[in-house]
Scaffold this active site. Structure first.
Site, PDB file in Angstrom:
ATOM      1  N   SER A 151       0.844  -1.195   0.000  1.00 55.89           N
ATOM      2  CA  SER A 151       0.000   0.000   0.000  1.00 55.89           C
ATOM      3  C   SER A 151       0.880   1.245   0.000  1.00 55.89           C
ATOM      4  CB  SER A 151      -0.908  -0.003   1.226  1.00 55.89           C
ATOM      5  OG  SER A 151      -1.734   1.138   1.200  1.00 55.89           O
ATOM      6  N   HIS A 187      -1.063  -1.601  -4.110  1.00 59.50           N
ATOM      7  CA  HIS A 187      -2.355  -1.150  -3.577  1.00 59.50           C
ATOM      8  C   HIS A 187      -2.350   0.373  -3.547  1.00 59.50           C
ATOM      9  CE1 HIS A 187      -6.015  -1.531  -1.112  1.00 59.50           C
ATOM     10  NE2 HIS A 187      -5.545  -0.487  -0.451  1.00 59.50           N
ATOM     11  N   ASP A 206      -4.504   3.608  -2.814  1.00 54.15           N
ATOM     12  CA  ASP A 206      -5.690   4.221  -2.201  1.00 54.15           C
ATOM     13  C   ASP A 206      -6.016   5.553  -2.872  1.00 54.15           C
ATOM     14  OD1 ASP A 206      -6.381   2.422   0.032  1.00 54.15           O
ATOM     15  OD2 ASP A 206      -4.379   2.928   0.757  1.00 54.15           O
ATOM     16  N   HIS A 222      -7.993   1.373  -4.722  1.00 54.24           N
ATOM     17  CA  HIS A 222      -8.975   1.222  -3.648  1.00 54.24           C
ATOM     18  C   HIS A 222      -9.629   2.584  -3.433  1.00 54.24           C
ATOM     19  CE1 HIS A 222      -9.603   0.060   0.877  1.00 54.24           C
ATOM     20  NE2 HIS A 222     -10.739   0.112   0.204  1.00 54.24           N
ATOM     21  N   GLY A 266      -3.195   5.231   7.170  1.00 49.27           N
ATOM     22  CA  GLY A 266      -2.347   4.105   7.493  1.00 49.27           C
ATOM     23  C   GLY A 266      -2.023   4.146   8.977  1.00 49.27           C
ATOM     24  N   ASP A 318      -6.895  -5.439   4.466  1.00 51.31           N
ATOM     25  CA  ASP A 318      -6.279  -4.117   4.372  1.00 51.31           C
ATOM     26  C   ASP A 318      -6.348  -3.405   5.724  1.00 51.31           C
ATOM     27  OD1 ASP A 318      -5.234  -1.748   3.416  1.00 51.31           O
ATOM     28  OD2 ASP A 318      -7.051  -1.143   2.339  1.00 51.31           O
ATOM     29  N   GLY A 319      -5.153  -3.142   6.301  1.00 56.76           N
ATOM     30  CA  GLY A 319      -5.096  -2.357   7.533  1.00 56.76           C
ATOM     31  C   GLY A 319      -4.449  -3.114   8.674  1.00 56.76           C
ATOM     32  N   GLY A 320      -3.363  -2.558   9.186  1.00 52.79           N
ATOM     33  CA  GLY A 320      -2.712  -3.145  10.359  1.00 52.79           C
ATOM     34  C   GLY A 320      -2.060  -4.488  10.100  1.00 52.79           C
ATOM     35  N   GLY A 359       0.952  -1.372   4.368  1.00 50.35           N
ATOM     36  CA  GLY A 359       1.553  -0.075   4.095  1.00 50.35           C
ATOM     37  C   GLY A 359       2.646   0.245   5.096  1.00 50.35           C
ATOM     38  N   SER A 360       2.246   0.625   6.311  1.00 50.38           N
ATOM     39  CA  SER A 360       3.232   1.043   7.317  1.00 50.38           C
ATOM     40  C   SER A 360       4.281  -0.025   7.578  1.00 50.38           C
ATOM     41  CB  SER A 360       2.546   1.340   8.655  1.00 50.38           C
ATOM     42  OG  SER A 360       1.483   2.203   8.473  1.00 50.38           O
TER      43      SER A 360
HETATM   44  C1  DX5 Z   1      -6.480   2.829   4.797  1.00 52.37           C
HETATM   45  C2  DX5 Z   1      -5.959   2.240   3.525  1.00 52.37           C
HETATM   46  C3  DX5 Z   1      -4.894   1.219   3.644  1.00 52.37           C
HETATM   47  C4  DX5 Z   1      -3.659   1.685   4.365  1.00 52.37           C
HETATM   48  C5  DX5 Z   1      -3.250   0.576   5.274  1.00 52.37           C
HETATM   49  O1  DX5 Z   1      -7.536   3.666   4.497  1.00 52.37           O
HETATM   50  O2  DX5 Z   1      -7.003   1.644   2.786  1.00 52.37           O
HETATM   51  O3  DX5 Z   1      -4.552   0.655   2.386  1.00 52.37           O
HETATM   52  O4  DX5 Z   1      -2.570   1.997   3.535  1.00 52.37           O
HETATM   53  O5  DX5 Z   1      -2.209   1.030   6.027  1.00 52.37           O
HETATM   54  P1  DX5 Z   1      -1.463   0.180   7.141  1.00 52.37           P
HETATM   55  O6  DX5 Z   1      -0.918  -1.019   6.467  1.00 52.37           O
HETATM   56  O7  DX5 Z   1      -0.474   1.140   7.632  1.00 52.37           O
HETATM   57  O8  DX5 Z   1      -2.518  -0.154   8.171  1.00 52.37           O
HETATM   58 ZN    ZN Z   2      -6.584   0.549   1.029  1.00 52.76          ZN
END
Ligand code: DX5
Ligand code: ZN
Length: 215
Positions: free
Chosen positions: A7, A32, A34, A65, A143, A174-176, A196-197
């Site tokens: 992401s 990915h 966003d 997304h 993120g 998606d997320g965390g 992402g992070s």
């Molecule tokens: C949040 C996004 C995610 C985000 C996830 O709105 O849809 O794709 O990048 O970020 P992490 O992996 O940091 O939770």
């Molecule tokens: Zn996303």
């Protein structure tokens, strides 16, 4: 083995190209991407020009997304940008079947995103039109948020619904996502880990992609 979708919201935005290429070299499967409108979520990010430019340097498919209202308005510009998979949030669209068909007609895979507050039961009457599913384990918008554990149960529910209806599509989370949640998500049946992070924030892109790929 799950696929890894990186992401780019987690990137250092001055180095997106470089970081995506490093992820690709180390086994990432998808980008990915966003898109946020400042209305459906308060944040803003990424327009079609970035997708066009990423397509020039990377062979990875782009999964956009849409975390925005009126997703139908944005379909043509992302189709023109060469996006491969276009996902919108189910709760952001009053006529999802129509939009799913339009996305496919435009030559993309059609995805549905389900926020952490919503049930997968909402997929029952649209699943046969869906190519791609994103179960979100954080609220859309940022993120680095806290992971919602309810997503494990939702993976099981989504799988059961797919079995019942006889229509199976890959499940992305998606997320965390990190090495710990990623392992449990794969055990629960996730097909694609979106991160992402975890991948981009500590300047260890190669190691982190490899770790997720090896789970
Ligand atoms: C949040 C996004 C995610 C985000 C996830 O709105 O849809 O794709 O990048 O970020 P992490 O992996 O940091 O939770
Ligand atoms: Zn996303």
């Amino acid at each position: 083995m799950a696929k890894v979708s990186v992401s780019i919201l987690g990137c250092d935005q001055t180095r997106i190209g470089e970081q995506v290429l490093e992820a690709e070299k180390n086994g990432a499967d998808l980008i990915h991407f966003d898109v946020m409108d400042g209305v459906y979520v308060e944040n803003l990010c990424f327009g079609p020009q970035l997708a066009i430019d990423l397509k020039k340097i990377s062979k990875l498919p782009i999964s956009a997304h849409l975390e925005l209202l009126r997703p139908e308005t944005f379909l043509p510009m992302f189709a023109r940008a060469g996006v491969d998979i276009l996902t919108f949030q189910l709760d952001a669209c009053p006529n999802p079947i129509h939009l799913l068909k339009e996305i496919k007609k435009a030559g993309m895979k059609a995805g549905i995103g389900i926020g952490p507050a919503y049930s997968v039961e909402g997929l029952r009457y649209i699943l046969h039109h869906v190519d791609w599913l994103i179960l979100m384990s954080v609220e859309p918008g940022y993120g680095g948020q806290t992971f919602e554990e309810s997503v494990y149960e939702k993976i099981h529910q989504a799988k059961a619904l797919m079995d019942e209806l006889g229509h199976h599509v890959p499940i992305s989370i998606d997320g965390g996502v990190n090495d710990v949640t990623g392992k449990k998500l794969i055990e629960a049946g996730a097909d694609i880990l979106i991160a992402g992070s975890y991948i981009f924030k500590d300047n260890k892109v190669a190691e982190r992609v490899q770790t997720l790929k090896a789970l």
